[in-house]
Design an enzyme around this catalytic site. Structure first.
Site, PDB file in Angstrom:
ATOM      1  N   PRO A 281       0.833  -1.211   0.000  1.00 58.19           N
ATOM      2  CA  PRO A 281       0.000   0.000   0.000  1.00 58.19           C
ATOM      3  C   PRO A 281       0.867   1.261   0.000  1.00 58.19           C
ATOM      4  O   PRO A 281       1.912   1.298   0.648  1.00 58.19           O
ATOM      5  CB  PRO A 281      -0.763  -0.110   1.327  1.00 58.19           C
ATOM      6  CG  PRO A 281       0.136  -0.902   2.212  1.00 58.19           C
ATOM      7  CD  PRO A 281       0.882  -1.854   1.322  1.00 58.19           C
ATOM      8  N   GLY A 282       0.433   2.249  -0.743  1.00 56.39           N
ATOM      9  CA  GLY A 282       1.122   3.536  -0.733  1.00 56.39           C
ATOM     10  C   GLY A 282       0.169   4.596  -0.212  1.00 56.39           C
ATOM     11  O   GLY A 282       0.208   5.028   0.932  1.00 56.39           O
ATOM     12  N   ARG A 283      -0.787   4.945  -1.074  1.00 51.79           N
ATOM     13  CA  ARG A 283      -1.732   6.030  -0.790  1.00 51.79           C
ATOM     14  C   ARG A 283      -2.463   5.842   0.535  1.00 51.79           C
ATOM     15  O   ARG A 283      -2.609   6.781   1.310  1.00 51.79           O
ATOM     16  CB  ARG A 283      -2.748   6.070  -1.937  1.00 51.79           C
ATOM     17  CG  ARG A 283      -3.582   7.304  -1.963  1.00 51.79           C
ATOM     18  CD  ARG A 283      -4.699   7.196  -3.000  1.00 51.79           C
ATOM     19  NE  ARG A 283      -4.290   6.669  -4.277  1.00 51.79           N
ATOM     20  CZ  ARG A 283      -3.968   7.406  -5.345  1.00 51.79           C
ATOM     21  NH1 ARG A 283      -4.020   8.713  -5.265  1.00 51.79           N
ATOM     22  NH2 ARG A 283      -3.617   6.835  -6.477  1.00 51.79           N
ATOM     23  N   CYS A 350       3.198  28.823 -16.494  1.00 48.02           N
ATOM     24  CA  CYS A 350       2.645  29.204 -17.782  1.00 48.02           C
ATOM     25  C   CYS A 350       2.122  27.981 -18.512  1.00 48.02           C
ATOM     26  O   CYS A 350       2.709  27.518 -19.489  1.00 48.02           O
ATOM     27  CB  CYS A 350       3.687  29.949 -18.591  1.00 48.02           C
ATOM     28  SG  CYS A 350       3.947  31.556 -17.882  1.00 48.02           S
ATOM     29  N   TYR A 379       1.713  10.952  -3.326  1.00 45.63           N
ATOM     30  CA  TYR A 379       1.924  11.414  -4.688  1.00 45.63           C
ATOM     31  C   TYR A 379       1.846  12.938  -4.795  1.00 45.63           C
ATOM     32  O   TYR A 379       1.390  13.472  -5.796  1.00 45.63           O
ATOM     33  CB  TYR A 379       0.938  10.733  -5.659  1.00 45.63           C
ATOM     34  CG  TYR A 379       0.977   9.222  -5.567  1.00 45.63           C
ATOM     35  CD1 TYR A 379       2.065   8.515  -6.068  1.00 45.63           C
ATOM     36  CD2 TYR A 379      -0.046   8.508  -4.939  1.00 45.63           C
ATOM     37  CE1 TYR A 379       2.124   7.124  -5.949  1.00 45.63           C
ATOM     38  CE2 TYR A 379       0.009   7.123  -4.828  1.00 45.63           C
ATOM     39  CZ  TYR A 379       1.091   6.437  -5.334  1.00 45.63           C
ATOM     40  OH  TYR A 379       1.154   5.071  -5.218  1.00 45.63           O
TER      41      TYR A 379
HETATM   42  N1  LLP Z   1       2.779  -1.487  -6.035  1.00 46.70           N
HETATM   43  C1  LLP Z   1       3.026  -1.209  -7.324  1.00 46.70           C
HETATM   44  C2  LLP Z   1       3.738  -2.189  -8.142  1.00 46.70           C
HETATM   45  C3  LLP Z   1       2.593   0.016  -7.856  1.00 46.70           C
HETATM   46  O1  LLP Z   1       2.824   0.282  -9.131  1.00 46.70           O
HETATM   47  C4  LLP Z   1       1.917   0.942  -7.030  1.00 46.70           C
HETATM   48  C5  LLP Z   1       1.482   2.239  -7.538  1.00 46.70           C
HETATM   49  C6  LLP Z   1       1.709   0.608  -5.689  1.00 46.70           C
HETATM   50  C7  LLP Z   1       2.145  -0.618  -5.214  1.00 46.70           C
HETATM   51  C8  LLP Z   1       1.028   1.520  -4.709  1.00 46.70           C
HETATM   52  O2  LLP Z   1      -0.274   1.803  -5.064  1.00 46.70           O
HETATM   53  P1  LLP Z   1      -1.242   2.611  -4.047  1.00 46.70           P
HETATM   54  O3  LLP Z   1      -1.464   1.743  -2.849  1.00 46.70           O
HETATM   55  O4  LLP Z   1      -0.551   3.880  -3.688  1.00 46.70           O
HETATM   56  O5  LLP Z   1      -2.466   2.835  -4.827  1.00 46.70           O
HETATM   57  N2  LLP Z   1       0.559   8.933  -9.133  1.00 46.70           N
HETATM   58  C9  LLP Z   1      -0.744   8.315  -9.119  1.00 46.70           C
HETATM   59  C10 LLP Z   1      -0.715   6.929  -8.556  1.00 46.70           C
HETATM   60  C11 LLP Z   1       0.264   6.015  -9.289  1.00 46.70           C
HETATM   61  C12 LLP Z   1       0.320   4.655  -8.706  1.00 46.70           C
HETATM   62  C13 LLP Z   1       1.434   3.884  -9.323  1.00 46.70           C
HETATM   63  N3  LLP Z   1       1.644   2.607  -8.770  1.00 46.70           N
HETATM   64  C14 LLP Z   1      -1.708   9.215  -8.346  1.00 46.70           C
HETATM   65  O6  LLP Z   1      -1.290  10.254  -7.829  1.00 46.70           O
HETATM   66  O7  LLP Z   1      -2.894   8.922  -8.279  1.00 46.70           O
END
Ligand code: LLP
Length: 423
Positions: A281-283, A350, A379
């Site tokens: 998990p990231g977000r 710009c 992000y």
């Molecule tokens: N694992 C892999 C292999 C990934 O590609 C990603 C995110 C994650 C985990 C984490 O995903 P999360 O739990 O954060 O959804 N910049 C975009 C989101 C790009 C996500 C890319 N991969 C935004 O701001 O919405």
């Protein structure tokens, strides 16, 4: 391990003013200036603990997706909670190591790992490489041969599932560059069965980001579970099952998934296998732990349309223009009652795409006043840039009454450090 209870106040109003924990945000911006990202350590810890709690009793390792926020103090905080990390570059590997992350808790994902990056990760002894193609596997084998070691790998499966999210952040369908076609996994396993430089340990999948429905997870997990069963029948042991990240958060009207239900789903599909469950998990760990504070520079009116021109732009937070993302925006000071009006909040760059919000109902504000853009920890800074020769913002971490500038604002010297003029 018993965790110390921490009081979480987050970002909340006192007498109309937005505070971060026990700090009046204006004391921070008064010293550091704007724009700046401000994080609450208690909120971050609470998010981590909630996630950990949902999976207690399971043989599971939560590996934070560093791409969401790779600031060292954030990674340090997460490493101290026992989290692992999901990396996608040599830079992220370096960041995690500098922040005190444990190599044996690192997963390395991504379709384009270079030789250099592979060498570094292999020699650090990371836990697992999530391999995205046969060609990459051959590259890893070569590096492992030269280093005289054996690489622990999982194959990232492309389960061909639509993630029901913004098209730029879906990753699990067959047209995406990610993962290996499910049908090709058995024959690929056969190919490297005899390679002594590669140790197969598991499977991985990640179908996309900002997902607020269980349905795509259901589909992907059932395909993964079937694959695990098929491999077992063929005599292949799957020791790790990496289910990626992708859990959505509430920016506007979304209804994020209940972590308990998500954990139940994982238990339902994978408990029978006696495998270690990995998650990325990231977000969802960042969620409400950080805001971006910006200052109103000018109020401008064009044919009845009001613009607030602020000092943060798409180089600080690119999500609104890149993914049409909606972030809550609040004035820091709401002590007096004011008229509200539809407003576009735009930055100084710009580019027509340089906006933070469109047609947003906001109170009348005077130049010099500050606004907070919420849900900016994931992000946000991580995707910021120097476009338009702009220095990147500062970052601050609050714990109770104390705040620390965890990254200073870039200076003009920083901006030109890597360049030379022609002789
Ligand atoms: N694992 C892999 C292999 C990934 O590609 C990603 C995110 C994650 C985990 C984490 O995903 P999360 O739990 O954060 O959804 N910049 C975009 C989101 C790009 C996500 C890319 N991969 C935004 O701001 O919405």
């Amino acid at each position: 391990m018993k965790r110390k209870e921490i009081k979480v106040k987050g970002f909340a109003r006192r007498d109309g003013l937005l505070w971060g924990e026990d700090v009046d945000l204006r004391t921070i911006t008064g010293k550091i200036g704007t724009p700046c990202f401000i994080y609450s350590r208690p909120v971050l810890l609470a998010n981590v603990h909630r996630f950990q709690e949902a999976f207690t009793g399971m043989n599971a390792l939560i590996c934070f997706a560093v791409k969401a926020n790779r600031s060292l103090a954030i990674l340090q905080t997460l490493a101290q909670q026992g989290l692992g990390f999901d990396l996608v570059s040599g830079g992220e590997l370096e960041a995690v190591l500098r922040a005190g992350g444990c190599p044996q808790r690192l997963i390395y994902s991504g379709v384009g790992k270079t030789r250099d990056e592979l060498y570094r990760a292999l020699s650090r002894g990371i836990f697992q490489f999530n391999v995205e193609s046969k060609e990459e596997l051959e590259g890893i084998r070569q590096c492992a041969k030269e280093l005289g070691c054996c690489a622990p790998v999982a194959l990232r499966v492309n389960p061909d599932v639509e993630a029901a999210t913004h098209p730029y952040i879906g990753t699990g369908s067959a047209q995406h560059k990610f993962g290996i076609d499910l049908a090709e996994i058995p024959s690929l396993l056969e190919t490297f069965r005899g390679w002594k430089e590669i140790r197969f340990q598991g499977l991985a999948c990640h179908i996309g980001s900002q997902i607020c429905s269980l349905r795509p997870f259901h589909r992907a997990f059932s395909r993964m579970a079937q694959l695990v069963r098929d491999l077992r029948t063929a005599g292949v042991r799957v020791k790790t099952i990496d289910l990626g990240g992708g859990l959505g958060v509430r920016y506007h009207r979304e209804k994020p998934l209940c972590l308990k239900k998500y954990a139940e789903l994982i238990r339902k599909y994978f408990a029978p296998f006696d495998a270690m469950i990995l998650m990325e998990p990231g977000r969802r760990l960042m969620e409400d732990a950080g805001i971006l504070v910006t200052r109103l520079l000018y109020r401008k009116e064009t044919r009845g349309k009001q613009f607030y021109i602020v000092d943060a732009g798409m180089n600080d937070l690119i999500r609104p223009t890149l993914y049409q993302a909606w972030h809550p925006i609040l004035p820091i000071n709401l002590s007096a009652k004011r008229k509200v009006r539809k407003t576009d909040v735009v930055g100084p760059l710009c580019e027509t795409g340089d906006f933070l919000a469109k047609n947003r109902l906001l109170p009348e504000m005077e130049p010099g006043e500050e606004l907070a853009i919420l849900q900016a920890a994931a992000y946000g800074y991580a995707q910021s840039s120097n476009y338009n020769a702009r220095c990147r913002a500062a970052e601050i971490m609050i714990t109770g009454k104390t705040w620390v500038e965890i990254r200073r604002r870039e200076t003009l010297d920083d901006l030109f450090r890597t360049e030379v003029l022609l002789p």
